[in-house]
Every structure is written in structure tokens, then in C-alpha cells.
Design a protein around this motif. Structure first.
Motif, PDB file in Angstrom:
ATOM      1  N   TYR A   1      68.528  -6.511 -10.771  1.00 47.46           N
ATOM      2  CA  TYR A   1      67.401  -6.579 -10.224  1.00 47.46           C
ATOM      3  C   TYR A   1      66.695  -7.897  -9.403  1.00 47.46           C
ATOM      4  CZ  TYR A   1      65.952  -1.778 -11.554  1.00 47.46           C
ATOM      5  OH  TYR A   1      65.718  -0.145 -11.947  1.00 47.46           O
TER       6      TYR A   1
ATOM      7  N   ASN B   1      62.918   6.519  -8.036  1.00 42.77           N
ATOM      8  CA  ASN B   1      62.450   4.944  -7.822  1.00 42.77           C
ATOM      9  C   ASN B   1      61.079   5.034  -8.167  1.00 42.77           C
ATOM     10  OD1 ASN B   1      64.120   3.863  -6.339  1.00 42.77           O
ATOM     11  ND2 ASN B   1      63.603   3.673  -4.594  1.00 42.77           N
TER      12      ASN B   1
ATOM     13  N   LYS C   1      67.578  -3.254  -6.078  1.00 44.02           N
ATOM     14  CA  LYS C   1      65.756  -3.098  -6.117  1.00 44.02           C
ATOM     15  C   LYS C   1      65.296  -4.586  -6.443  1.00 44.02           C
ATOM     16  CE  LYS C   1      66.886   1.410  -6.613  1.00 44.02           C
ATOM     17  NZ  LYS C   1      66.835   2.771  -7.722  1.00 44.02           N
TER      18      LYS C   1
END
Ligand code: ADP
Ligand code: ZN
Ligand code: ZN
Length: 742
Positions: free
Chosen positions: A20, A44, A66
Motif C-alpha cells: 500500500y 474496497n 491503494k
């Protein structure tokens, strides 16, 4: 910057780490072990995960990575602390984060928990009786049997009641359909202990014990958390002291972990803890399946257990309010893991205690040099018990010089002195233990006439005889030819020492016909409980003489043993590593401690070819501090731990030449990092067993006073190994202050 995140650490899918991105407001905030919230999966969904590492490169398409959303609020969850501990272990012992995590977090295996099914009566008594009459009237015998039983006891175990009453599933089902009964299931935790009981000890503490407890407790109440070394001879009441400390810590609402070497995890020990803490105690052992371990951890998380007893792995019990970690027999080598990460439980316990705000109590009759040195440096606090609690005297110790036996014409393994004492014991119907010291035996060469041992001129450890007539040093690789005459006295009685427990058993049976003999070694203890059974038989005096290796040194108390004979005390003295002297002192002291645990005092005979060696001299005098001073002088002179740190780099692979080259490259790499020459780089050497089933082995040692520097070198090497394809065909492991010669 990117963060590596593990989503669910309690399942097997641990192998998967997700990358991430770190938003600017979290830069510098995130730390390894921290719990964070991240978007996960197609939708998500906000999911919790743990930070396990950082990188500055994206592992795949940057646009698809993300961001971390935020840190989790209650981020000091128990898992987060264990993840932080794993990160520390990875840093200090090497290996990957995943390997470290798997060591500290109990993993759920796809193993169904056993379910306990029970049958519960739904009818009130009167209704039930009426229904029973109906069944009887209709001659429905099975239904009647079941209902009658439930009227006696409205809730019964399914398996038990159906078997006992011989009722079928369809009978149960029909009663269920009629609304007479209901089936209930509850998850049961597989418990390793079937029998529980014992009474609370109400023994008065000795003055020494009280003092030790007071010191600990005063600190604890003032909020001081630190590491103590409880140094007290065997039988001085250390276990009683641990239990009192634990009892008080528990009363404050904390939990405790007790580490015990597996071999000492006997029924006797466990029952003492049960006697005091009852059901709040649980144990772990190596025979438990992963499912059983997992259940134990669930019990812990559910708050049903406050004290966990077990070997090394019990250290990672996920208590939410850990207040104390006790490590009994802290000098034991089994506290060092043989798998990556090769952590030491003592150091790791201290780190965990630091994270959790707990204290650590280490206990031993023969403390490790590391622990005693830490007391001398002020890092640990020394607490002492000088006397045996039951007022028994320490045994009388004789040292027999086996060189003189040879001169006097006695070439037997048993000296004249030991033989006379054995005969006297057999006459008096008292018991004898003969202990053959085989620990660390690695083919050293010694002279039976004068005691001379062939050693490495550079490392001051014994050389080992390799095939092909070579003597080799396992640290630096120094070689010299095998000798046939003693370089010191010219005798031809020079060679390896060869004697097994079996030969000694035969000899004893020949020399003392009529004596009942038991033998305990790898052969006779192969079966489950074999070890326990032999000890039990000896404890109930089914034999006069117990012959064994170091296995017999620990565990049970034998009040009727009044003589301990130590054969070949030198064997461990000349094993080929720098801890040989320490191990010998520990073994001799512990073996000697087996004599005279009962009312009548004991005697100990130590047979040796080197009575002047300080390990043997000090063990005979039962003088730990004398030994410590002498051993520290040697460690200082040679730069061995705990004065300096030793990092072993173990390399294995199938292609010997590649291994050789790789070892050279690694050595050069280490030399390049160590520009100021603060480290000593030793080797590469071939280990004693240089090749096992077609896998070759090499080892490189780095020695230095600066631990942090060694860790940095290790980190650089790990990166170097990872990016260089040349190392792909081999396994490379790091081992700080190794316990065994590789
Ligand atoms: P260690 O753990 O140091 O070997 P233990 O705690 O096992 O010592 O104690 C040795 C023996 O002495 C045990 O049988 C124990 O019950 C007994 N003992 C310990 N403390 C006391 C005491 N204060 N009074 C009487 N007996 C004691
Ligand atoms: Zn000699
Ligand atoms: Zn050497």
C-alpha cells in the motif's frame, strides 16, 4: 514510500503481503507492527492489517496501489505487540518477516475443533413422566430408556448416553421432532491435561526466599519492571519463589508465562503449578498438534487462563496483560531455536517484556555466562538463594584422576574408588546413578596417559578428527595430521574416546552381578513416554543402578540416590566449541546435585583425565563464582561471547564449488563493509559433518564487540544475498552466538 501489509495474521495465508502507498500525513508515523485500516478487495472494504515492512519501490503497477487509510485506533492490540516482537526478531536474528511472524503468532490450521454434542430435556418433570408412561405403554423401549435417563439428569452428553443406552440416531431425532428434547453443541477446547488437582502449598518461606520475594515485589509495586537472575542451588526453593511471584502478579490482574526446558516439563512440575493455580494454568508441549496449540491460544484470548507453562514457544502466548515471564533453568541450550529465526528465548523474553511492561525472572543453579555477566554489568539484578530449602546438605564430591588408574594397572571405565562405593551402596540397598557425559561429543583426540588434548593454536578449542586422518578446527578451518603418539608424553594411548551407555551397562552387569540395572539413552526412550517410564521405575526403586546420558540429570527427585558416578567428565570439556567449559561445569554440577536429595547425604565421584581443569575443579568445589571468573578470563582473552558477539553464517548447497566461491564472496563483502576493521572474520571452515546426504556445508564467523554493528553487517549481507542470483542455489542462514557447532 510503500508499506507492506499483512491482512490476516491468524490464518495460514500469512505468505501474502500486500503493498500500500503511504499518504503524506502518515509518513514517519507508521511503524512495523502497527495496526492500520486499508481498503481491501474489489469493493474496497475497510479492513484491518499490520505493517510488516517498508520499501521505496512499487512491486507492481503503481497506479493500482491503494493507500493506507489510517492507523487503527486501539492499535496496541495483542497482535500488534507480537508483530512488533516479530520485527525485532527478524532484525536481530535474520530471516524474513514471514518466518518471524509464523514463529510468534498462532496460526489456525484447517483442523476442525472437536465438538461436544449434548441432549437436553425440554419438558418439565411432570410432563416428562407423563410422556414416559406413553412410551412404555406403546412399548417404545428405546425412547423410554432415553427419556428416563434425562429425567434423572436433564442434560447428557450425546455420545455417552446413546452408547450407554444403546439408542439409535433415529430415536434421538424422533424425540427431537416431538419437542421432547433438543440437541446442543458447544465447542470444546482440547485440553492437554486430563487430570487436575492437588493442594495449595502453604509452606513457610525461608528467610532467603522471603527476602527475594520482597525485593521483587517492592520493585513491582513501584512500577519498576526489569530482569532478575535468581541464582540458587538445586533444591533451594526457586520454584516456590516463582509461584509466589506469579501468585502476586496474578492478584493484580496480570498474566504470567513460565518457560521450562521440555525435558524438565514433568508431571511433578506441572502438578505443583496446578496445585497452586488450578484451572488457571495451562501447558504447551512439543507433542501437541497445531490444532491443540491453537485452542490453547483461544483459551488465553478468552481470558480463561492466566499462567502458561511450556518450552520456548510458550513465550509467544498472547496474554493481553502480561506481567511476568519466568525462565527456569535459563542456561539450557534448548532455549535457542534451531530454526530461522534462530532466536534465544532469554533475549526475546526480555524484548517482549519491554514491549508489554512486564518483568522477567531467570532462574538457575548454574547461570549462563551471559546472565551472570549481565548482572555484573548492572543490566540484570542478581537475587540469591544460598541454601537448600529442606536443609539437606550438599553432597561430598571426589575427583578421580583416571591417568593414575591407568598407571596403577586399572584400564576399566570404572575407577577403584567408584567400584568400592557402588558395592557399599548395593549392600545398603541405596540407589546409584551412573552418568555418561556424551554431550557435545565431536571426535576430539586425547591422551589417556597424560590427559593431553589436541587443540587449535588460533582458537583454543579442540580439534576434531575427520575422516582421512585429519584434525580440523571448526571455527577457522586450521588442519593438521592425525597423531599416533602423544606430543606431550609420547604415549600411544592417544585417540578418540569411545564408550556408549550400552557398553557401560554390560560392564556394570558383569562387575556387579545381582544388581538391577536400568539404562536410559536415545535407544531406550524412543517410544512415547519411554523417558517417563524409566524414571518412574527407578523412582519406585525397581532398580539399583540407573545408567544414562544427560537425560538423567533433570526432572525427577530420587530421595534414595546417595551415589552419583560421572564417567568421562572430559567428554564435554573437549567438544569443539567455546562453550565446552561452561557446559561441563553445568553438567557436572547438575549431575552432582542429584545425589543426596533425601535424608541421608550423598557422594559424587567425578572421573576425569584433566582434574586440574578449572571447570572440573570448580564443579567439585561447587563454586560457581570461581568457575565464572576463570571462564570469563578465557572468553575475554579469546573474544568470545558474552564479551564479544559471534555471528555464524551457515551456508548449505548441493554444489561444493559454488558454495566455496559464495563463501569467499561473502567474506570479501564483509571485509568491504567493515572498513575500519572492527570485526574479526574467521573461516570459511568445513564443519564436522561437511556433507549430509549430498548437501555440502560451509560456515563463516564474524566476531566483534559491537552488537549493533554485527546486525548492520547482517542486514547488508541479507540484501546482497537477495539481489545476487549466484546465491540462489544455496541456503544461507544467520546464527547469533550459536549454541552448537554447525
Ligand atoms: P528448586 O526449584 O530451586 O530446585 P524447589 O522449589 O523445587 O527448588 O524446592 C526443593 C524442595 O524443597 C521441594 O520439595 C520444595 O517443596 C521444598 N521447599 C521449597 N521451599 C521450602 C520451604 N520454604 N520450606 C520447606 N520446604 C521447601
Ligand atoms: Zn600423553
Ligand atoms: Zn581455529
Amino acid at each position: 514510500m510503500y508499506a507492506d501489509i499483512i491482512i490476516d495474521i491468524t490464518h495460514e495465508k500469512l505468505d501474502k503481503v500486500f503493498q500500500y502507498s503511504i499518504p503524506s500525513e502518515l509518513e514517519g508515523v507508521l511503524q512495523i507492527g502497527m495496526e492500520v485500516v486499508v481498503p481491501f478487495g474489489k469493493g474496497n472494504k475497510e479492513t484491518r492489517g499490520y505493517v510488516t515492512g517498508f520499501s521505496d519501490k512499487a512491486g507492481y503497477d503503481e497506479t493500482k496501489i491503494k493507500p493506507v487509510l489510517r492507523t487503527a485506533k486501539d492499535s496496541m492490540a495483542i497482535e500488534a505487540k507480537l508483530v512488533a516482537l516479530a520485527a525485532w526478531m527478524k532484525e536481530h536474528y535474520g530471516g524474513t518477516m514471514i518466518q518471524a511472524l509464523k514463529t510468534v503468532i498462532p496460526i489456525k490450521k484447517q483442523e476442525r475443533a472437536k465438538e461436544k454434542k449434548s441432549i437436553r430435556l425440554l419438558l418439565r418433570e411432570e410432563e416428562g413422566k407423563r410422556q414416559l408412561d406413553i412410551f412404555l405403554h406403546k412399548n417404545q423401549k428405546a425412547r423410554a430408556r432415553l427419556l428416563a435417563a434425562l429425567l434423572d439428569e436433564p442434560r447428557q452428553e450425546y455420545d455417552l448416553v446413546t452408547k450407554k443406552l444403546n439408542v439409535t440416531r433415529s430415536v434421538v431425532r424422533s424425540l427431537e421432532e416431538m419437542g421432547v428434547i433438543t440437541l446442543e453443541t458447544e465447542k470444546v477446547f482440547r485440553s492437554p491435561i486430563s487430570q487436575k488437582g492437588g493442594r495449595r502449598q502453604t509452606a513457610e518461606y525461608t528467610q532467603e526466599q522471603r527476602h527475594v520475594i520482597d525485593v521483587f515485589w517492592e520493585d513491582y509495586n513501584r512500577g519498576i519492571r526489569k530482569t532478575y537472575l535468581l541464582y540458587g542451588v538445586t533444591g533451594s526453593g526457586k520454584t516456590e519463589v516463582y509461584m509466589e511471584m506469579i501468585g502476586r502478579v496474578l492478584e493484580k490482574g496480570y498474566q504470567a508465562i513460565v518457560l521450562i526446558p521440555e525435558i524438565a516439563l514433568t508431571y511433578q512440575t506441572v502438578m505443583r503449578f496446578y496445585g497452586r493455580f488450578g484451572d488457571r494454568v495451562s501447558i504447551l508441549n512439543s507433542r501437541m498438534s497445531q490444532g491443540e496449540r491453537y485452542d490453547q491460544m483461544e483459551l488465553v484470548k478468552a481470558g480463561k487462563v492466566d499462567v502458561m507453562i511450556g518450552p520456548r514457544s510458550a513465550l509467544f502466548t498472547p496474554f493481553p496483560r502480561l506481567g511476568l515471564i519466568v525462565i527456569d533453568e535459563e542456561h539450557e541450550t534448548t532455549y535457542k531455536s534451531g530454526q530461522v529465526p534462530r532466536f534465544h528465548a532469554r533475549e526475546t523474553a526480555i524484548e517482549r517484556a519491554g514491549i508489554e511492561g512486564a518483568s522477567v525472572v531467570l532462574g538457575s543453579a548454574t547461570p549462563s555466562l551471559e546472565a551472570f555477566y549481565a548482572c555484573a554489568c548492572g543490566r540484570f539484578q542478581l537475587l540469591r538463594l544460598r541454601n537448600r530449602a529442606g536443609m539437606q546438605k550438599l553432597p561430598t564430591v571426589y575427583v578421580v584422576d583416571m591417568r593414575k588408574e591407568i598407571k596403577a594397572g586399572n584400564r576399566s571405565i570404572i575407577s577403584d574408588r567408584l567400584r568400592t562405593l557402588i558395592e557399599a551402596r548395593l549392600e545398603k540397598k541405596e540407589q546409584i546413578m551412573l552418568f555418561l557425559n556424551r554431550r557435545g561429543y565431536a571426535g576430539f583426540v586425547s591422551c589417556r596417559a597424560c590427559g593431553y588434548v589436541v587443540k587449535c593454536p588460533h582458537c583454543d578449542v579442540s580439534l576434531s578428527a575427520h575422516r582421512g586422518g585429519k584434525l580440523v578446527c571448526h571455527y577457522c578451518g586450521h588442519e593438521e595430521p592425525q597423531v599416533s603418539r602423544c606430543p606431550s608424553c609420547g604415549s600411544t594411548y592417544i585417540g578418540g574416546f569411545k564408550a556408549g551407555t550400552q557398553q557401560i551397562e554390560e560392564l556394570v552387569m558383569r562387575q556387579f552381578p545381582g544388581a538391577r540395572v536400568l539404562r536410559m539413552d536415545m535407544d531406550t526412550t524412543r517410544t512415547k513416554d519411554g523417558h517417563e517410564k524409566i524414571l518412574e521405575a527407578f523412582a519406585s526403586e525397581e532398580a539399583d543402578i540407573l545408567i544414562g546420558t544427560q537425560m538423567i540429570v533433570k526432572g525427577h527427585d530420587f530421595p534414595n540416590v546417595t551415589l552419583v558416578g560421572i564417567l568421562a567428565a572430559d567428554m564435554s570439556l573437549y567438544s569443539n566449541d567455546y562453550r565446552a567449559g561452561e557446559r561441563t561445569f553445568q553438567l557436572l554440577t547438575q549431575a552432582a546435585g542429584r545425589a543426596g536429595r533425601g535424608k541421608s547425604g550423598g557422594e559424587v565421584v567425578i572421573q576425569t583425565y584433566s582434574p586440574e581443569h578449572y571447570s572440573i575443579e570448580m564443579a567439585a568445589l561447587q563454586d560457581y563464582e570461581g568457575f565464572y571468573e576463570a571462564e570469563m578470563a578465557y572468553r575475554r582473552l579469546m573474544g568470545y561471547p558474552p564479551v564479544e558477539q559471534l555471528l555464524a553464517i551457515l551456508m548449505t548447497g548441493e554444489q561444493e564449488e559454488l558454495l566455496e566461491t559464495a563463501a569467499k564472496y561473502l567474506k570479501e563483502f564483509a571485509l568491504r563493509i567493515d572498513r575500519n576493521r572492527r570485526l574479526k572474520i574467521i573461516g570459511p571452515a568445513s564443519p564436522y559433518v561437511a556433507k549430509v546426504s549430498d548437501v555440502y556445508r560451509r560456515v563463516l564467523y564474524l566476531k566483534g564487540g559491537d552488537h549493533e554493528m554485527l546486525i548492520r553487517v547482517k542486514n547488508h549481507m541479507e540484501q546482497y544475498i537477495e539481489i545476487n542470483k549466484g546465491f540462489d542455489t544455496m541456503r544461507i542462514q544467520f546464527d547469533f552466538n550459536p549454541m552448537d557447532v554447525f
